[in-house]
Design a protein around this motif. Structure first.
Motif, PDB file in Angstrom:
ATOM      1  N   GLY A 128      -2.458 -10.817  -7.558  1.00  0.00           N
ATOM      2  CA  GLY A 128      -2.105 -11.487  -6.319  1.00  0.00           C
ATOM      3  C   GLY A 128      -0.611 -11.520  -6.075  1.00  0.00           C
ATOM      4  O   GLY A 128       0.175 -11.104  -6.912  1.00  0.00           O
ATOM      5  N   LYS A 129      -0.244 -12.068  -4.905  1.00  0.00           N
ATOM      6  CA  LYS A 129       1.156 -12.227  -4.503  1.00  0.00           C
ATOM      7  C   LYS A 129       1.968 -10.961  -4.764  1.00  0.00           C
ATOM      8  O   LYS A 129       3.023 -10.997  -5.384  1.00  0.00           O
ATOM      9  CB  LYS A 129       1.785 -13.427  -5.220  1.00  0.00           C
ATOM     10  N   MET A 130       1.439  -9.852  -4.288  1.00  0.00           N
ATOM     11  CA  MET A 130       2.067  -8.556  -4.541  1.00  0.00           C
ATOM     12  C   MET A 130       3.299  -8.336  -3.675  1.00  0.00           C
ATOM     13  O   MET A 130       3.367  -8.778  -2.536  1.00  0.00           O
ATOM     14  CB  MET A 130       1.066  -7.443  -4.225  1.00  0.00           C
ATOM     15  N   THR A 131       4.230  -7.617  -4.250  1.00  0.00           N
ATOM     16  CA  THR A 131       5.336  -7.079  -3.483  1.00  0.00           C
ATOM     17  C   THR A 131       5.360  -5.586  -3.801  1.00  0.00           C
ATOM     18  O   THR A 131       4.792  -5.171  -4.814  1.00  0.00           O
ATOM     19  CB  THR A 131       6.684  -7.690  -3.915  1.00  0.00           C
ATOM     20  N   ALA A 137       4.098  -4.091  -7.464  1.00  0.00           N
ATOM     21  CA  ALA A 137       3.016  -3.112  -7.527  1.00  0.00           C
ATOM     22  C   ALA A 137       3.487  -1.862  -8.261  1.00  0.00           C
ATOM     23  O   ALA A 137       2.760  -1.308  -9.094  1.00  0.00           O
ATOM     24  CB  ALA A 137       2.547  -2.759  -6.116  1.00  0.00           C
ATOM     25  N   ALA A 138       4.716  -1.455  -7.980  1.00  0.00           N
ATOM     26  CA  ALA A 138       5.238  -0.259  -8.646  1.00  0.00           C
ATOM     27  C   ALA A 138       5.313  -0.480 -10.152  1.00  0.00           C
ATOM     28  O   ALA A 138       5.022   0.424 -10.944  1.00  0.00           O
ATOM     29  CB  ALA A 138       6.606   0.087  -8.072  1.00  0.00           C
ATOM     30  N   ILE A 139       5.687  -1.696 -10.561  1.00  0.00           N
ATOM     31  CA  ILE A 139       5.786  -1.984 -11.995  1.00  0.00           C
ATOM     32  C   ILE A 139       4.404  -1.904 -12.653  1.00  0.00           C
ATOM     33  O   ILE A 139       4.233  -1.340 -13.739  1.00  0.00           O
ATOM     34  CB  ILE A 139       6.418  -3.380 -12.224  1.00  0.00           C
ATOM     35  N   TYR A 141       0.842  -1.206   0.000  1.00  0.00           N
ATOM     36  CA  TYR A 141       0.000   0.000   0.000  1.00  0.00           C
ATOM     37  C   TYR A 141       0.874   1.252   0.000  1.00  0.00           C
ATOM     38  O   TYR A 141       0.679   2.168  -0.807  1.00  0.00           O
ATOM     39  CB  TYR A 141      -0.910  -0.043   1.228  1.00  0.00           C
ATOM     40  N   ASP A 142       1.869   1.269   0.896  1.00  0.00           N
ATOM     41  CA  ASP A 142       2.742   2.437   0.986  1.00  0.00           C
ATOM     42  C   ASP A 142       3.480   2.678  -0.328  1.00  0.00           C
ATOM     43  O   ASP A 142       3.611   3.819  -0.779  1.00  0.00           O
ATOM     44  CB  ASP A 142       3.766   2.250   2.120  1.00  0.00           C
TER      45      ASP A 142
END
Ligand SMILES: Cc1cc2nc3c(=O)[nH]c(=O)nc-3n(C[C@H](O)[C@H](O)[C@H](O)COP(=O)(O)O)c2cc1C
Ligand code: SF4
Ligand code: SF4
Ligand code: SF4
Ligand code: FES
Ligand code: FES
Lengths: 611, 165
Positions: free
Chosen positions: B144-147, B151-153, B98-99
């Motif tokens: 899913g399985k976010m890092t 997420a930034a990508i 989220y951050d």
């Protein structure tokens, strides 16, 4: 154009079975939410593009083993391929579909032993399960009513409508001992009995598909993977209590479930399994779908009814119970998705069969969504009374990354946290409520030693506080005060008096709130206090977080060997905690630092770390 | 177009939506949902109009519109990013995801929507895909399985796609 008789239905069943048999060889690609997110749609498209004519390729609902997705199942060879990508499809078509051999690299390999498993039934994740309610999830195309019918779908409803009286249906349900799967565990037969006895010209049955519990997704999987089963269960409930209209209330976050249910309803109407005068009787039944709008409290039954009526979804005191005064003041039965999905199996196989599964007073199977720090996350179904240990270690495969089991949070925000000492507890309504937890909807989140239990309690209290509808004071104000205290504890600012206050408040909120949300909101706090009290004490007395999670007990430090004195961190710090001269190592004044982490992010040389 | 014409156009669409669902109060939630799908939020004058057209007190309409989390009285971004912070996602480190997304789209302070109305970033408490925790959705598409890095990508891809238009 309703089905006019059982004979007509029997003819339709034969036709559906024949069609399914003609598709002897089938490829099922999981199109559940998890696998879709992992790219199963591309896999499905690739199969359609490449497949040989004789093979039927269809999508299916969630197989439960979402962690290993996208899943591809090949029948009748009973082969399960995991982690399939579109690029693998050509090889599957050639090696398996043409030459009849398996593609070994796509089979499931046990992460620890390395053993290879060919079919679903051999994999430990599946072999310890008994799938009743989930029997069709992952086995049929949810968008094709004929597949459901071919697997004895709507047979129970046909019998309930054409062969049994409403009293006989209720009798059967009472005898089965089925308890509501939505959390409370109230006997379904009794609930139907009350609504049946209420006198009114119009009655309603409602399916509760709100599933607001974080960490639970069984209702979603059933609605998406086997929508007709839910509709069938609802129709049987309607027949039993004398309702001609059913509602399915689906939460806003589940657009795919809404789409699959809508489609299923259309098909059921088209072939005459919903509508006026079903099977030549005077029983008519149809279903309306209502989409929720994102409020956890709407899962509570009186709030849910208010929401269907177009009002704010707030609970009201009971009595009067919905069985007497429900939707628009009419007698109404509300059941959970999983409860209704279990009904057809009971009507088909009988109360005695159902009683033979599970334990005394807790018959049947229960689905659990097992997630968190466990090796195999996913959706499972086991007989009531399996132990927590069996579920976490045999089916879940134990902890991820060689970590130690610390706790299991069961039953969502209404439930509690169990410790390693309770690993041998039976997972059923009675055993769990004895230790202060709840089956709830069946969410089971596994936590390892890297989890701070006080932080977990804070997390749940934050949830309860923000989802409280605010109607009654103990819940509205009590959960807020409890949250404040928990924040003080994880922030390292609490005293033992605060702890005593927290405990006292917990009991007040539990005993004086109006609805289940407030009544159960303190459970995560009370159970962590009971089983992990030393962690609270460590935070308060020793000023440390044993799990090393809470930032209040950590400090940002600059490594003088790595610091080049670029001043970036000093300029970034919002509270002026950093000092130092250009080109010489900087230092952080811990008494000023607000632990925002901005300096760490700003340092181009990785000189700042948290410890 | 004059402001009056714009308003009439707005109300014409609202009228159509009301016609489909009827004037009963039970239709209020679905009507608000459809109106929101049209405008991405519930403009105040439309709520007032719905109250008049359906003969439901404005207090009731506003009461319902503010009760449910799905409704927004403020405009939302073109991309609605919802980061799950349910239990399963929380224990698998959803907060850093989220951050990272907030940082990537440039959200600071208490804001949830970027000034150019491109992104709204919210947290939700379970998207029902807990097996793939941590999970985010972007306009209902599940990832899913976010890092934080992944997420930034994804956000970068969206930004690039928009830049090409
Ligand atoms: C705050 C709150 C939220 C609830 N959420 C749900 C839910 O999402 N789904 C559900 O089936 N039951 C939920 N329940 C329980 C329902 O009120 C009701 O007991 C249940 O739907 C009855 O169905 P059953 O007898 O088949 O279990 C909730 C209860 C409370 C107090
Ligand atoms: S207990 Fe909480 S959620 Fe339930 S009615 Fe009271 S304030 Fe609302
Ligand atoms: S963590 Fe934040 S407050 Fe502390 S030194 Fe770094 S920038 Fe300053
Ligand atoms: S940003 Fe890093 S290198 Fe620069 S002064 Fe701060 S700690 Fe030293
Ligand atoms: S979504 Fe495919 S196994 Fe769950
Ligand atoms: S907890 Fe995040 S999807 Fe369920």
């Amino acid at each position: 154009m309703a089905m006019k008789s059982l004979q007509e239905f029997a003819g339709y069943v034969r036709q559906c079975k024949k069609e399914l048999e003609s598709r002897a060889r089938r490829v099922l690609v999981c199109a559940g939410t998890g696998c879709l997110a992992n790219g199963s749609e591309q896999v499905l498209n690739e199969f359609h593009r490449l497949s040989v004519d004789a093979v039927a390729v269809t999508k299916s609902g969630c197989h439960g083993f979402c962690e290993a997705g996208p899943l591809v199942k090949i029948e009748p060879d009973s082969i399960l391929y995991v982690g399939v990508t579109a690029a693998d499809v050509a090889e599957i078509v050639k090696t398996t579909l043409r030459d009849g051999k398996t593609v070994e690299r796509l089979l499931y390999h046990h992460p620890v032993t390395g053993q290879m498993y060919r079919g679903e039934k051999d994999i430990p994740f599946y072999s310890s399960q008994s799938r009743v309610t989930l029997a069709n999830c992952g086995a049929i195309d949810p968008d094709d009513i004929r597949e459901y019918v071919a697997r004895d779908g709507y047979m129970a409803m046909a019998r309930a409508v054409a062969d049994l009286s409403p009293d006989e249906i209720i009798e059967e349900m009472l005898a089965s001992g089925l308890r509501g799967r939505g959390g409370g565990g109230f006997p379904t037969g009794r609930k139907w009995f009350f609504a049946r006895n209420a006198q009114a010209s119009q009655k309603y049955v409602v399916c509760n598909g709100d599933e607001g519990d974080p960490g639970a997704f069984m209702d979603r999987s059933v609605m998406e993977g086997d929508p007709h089963r839910v509709i069938e269960g609802l129709a049987i409930a309607g027949r039993a209590i004398g309702a001609s209209v059913g509602y399915i209330y689906v939460r806003a976050e589940y657009p795919l479930a809404v789409a699959r249910l809508r489609r299923a309803l259309k098909q059921a109407r088209n072939v005459g399994l919903l509508g006026d005068g079903l099977f030549g009787t005077d029983f008519s039944f149809d279903v309306i779908i209502k989409e929720g709008a994102g409020a956890f409290v709407c899962g509570e039954e009186t709030a849910l009814l208010a929401s269907i009526e177009g009002r704010r979804g707030m609970p009201r005191p009971r009595p009067p119970f919905p069985a007497n005064e429900g939707l628009w003041g009419k007698p109404t039965t509300i059941n959970n998705v999983e409860t209704l999905a279990t009904v057809p199996a009971i009507m088909l196989r009988g109360a005695e069969w159902f009683q033979s599964i599970g334990r005394e007073g807790n018959p049947g199977t229960k689905t659990f969504a097992i997630t968190g720090q466990v090796a195999n996350t996913g959706l499972i179904e086991v007989p009531m009374g399996k132990t927590l240990r069996e579920v976490v270690f045999d089916i879940g495969g134990g902890l991820r990354c060689d970590k130690q089991f610390k706790a299991a949070q069961i039953g969502g925000p209404s439930g509690g946290c169990l410790s390693a000492e309770q690993l041998d507890i039976a997972l059923d309504y009675d055993s769990l409520s004895k230790v202060g937890a709840m089956v709830g909807s069946g969410g089971l989140v596994v936590m390892d030693e890297g989890t701070c239990m006080v932080e977990v309690a804070r997390f749940f209290m934050h949830f309860a506080q923000s989802e409280s509808c605010g109607k009654c004071v103990p819940c509205r104000e009590g959960t807020r005060r409890m949250l404040e205290i928990l924040e003080k504890i994880v922030g390292g600012r609490a005293s033992m008096d605060d702890l005593a206050m927290l405990e006292e408040l917990a009991w007040v909120v539990k005993e004086s709130s109006l609805c289940g949300l407030g009544k159960t909101a303190p459970n995560p706090v009370l159970t962590t206090l009971r089983y992990f009290r030393d962690e609270y004490l460590a935070h308060i007395v020793e000023h440390r977080c044993p799990a090393g999670v809470c930032t209040a007990f950590k400090s940002y430090k600059i490594d003088p060997a790595l610091c080049r004195g670029c001043t970036k961190c000093r300029k970034t710090c919002p509270v002026g905690a950093i000092s130092g001269d250009v080109k010489s190592p900087h230092v952080i004044d811990q008494s000023v630092c607000a632990k925002c982490g901005a300096c760490k992010a700003a340092c181009p040389f990785g000189a700042i770390s948290l410890s | 177009m004059t402001p009056v014409e714009t308003a009439q156009r707005k109300f014409r669409r609202v009228n159509e939506i009301i016609e489909v669902h009827g004037h009963e109060q039970a239709a209020l939630v679905p009507i608000l949902q459809e109106v929101q799908a049209e405008y991405r939020y519930l403009p105040e004058e439309i709520l007032t109009y719905i109250s008049t057209a359906m003969r439901i007190p404005a207090a009731t309409v506003f009461g319902v519109a503010t009760f449910y989390a799905q409704f927004s009285l403020e405009p939302k971004g073109k991309y609605l990013v919802r980061c799950c912070d349910g239990t399963a996602c929380h224990v698998r480190n959803s907060k850093p995801v989220y951050d990272a997304i907030r940082a990537k789209v440039g959200l600071t302070d208490g804001k949830f929507t970027t000034p150019d109305l491109k992104f709204t970033v919210e947290t939700v408490s379970c998207l029902g895909a807990c097996g793939l925790a941590p999970v985010i959705t972007i306009n209902n598409e599940v990832h899913g399985k976010m890092t934080p890095e992944a997420a930034a990508i994804i956000i970068d891809t969206l930004l690039k796609r928009d830049g090409d238009n």
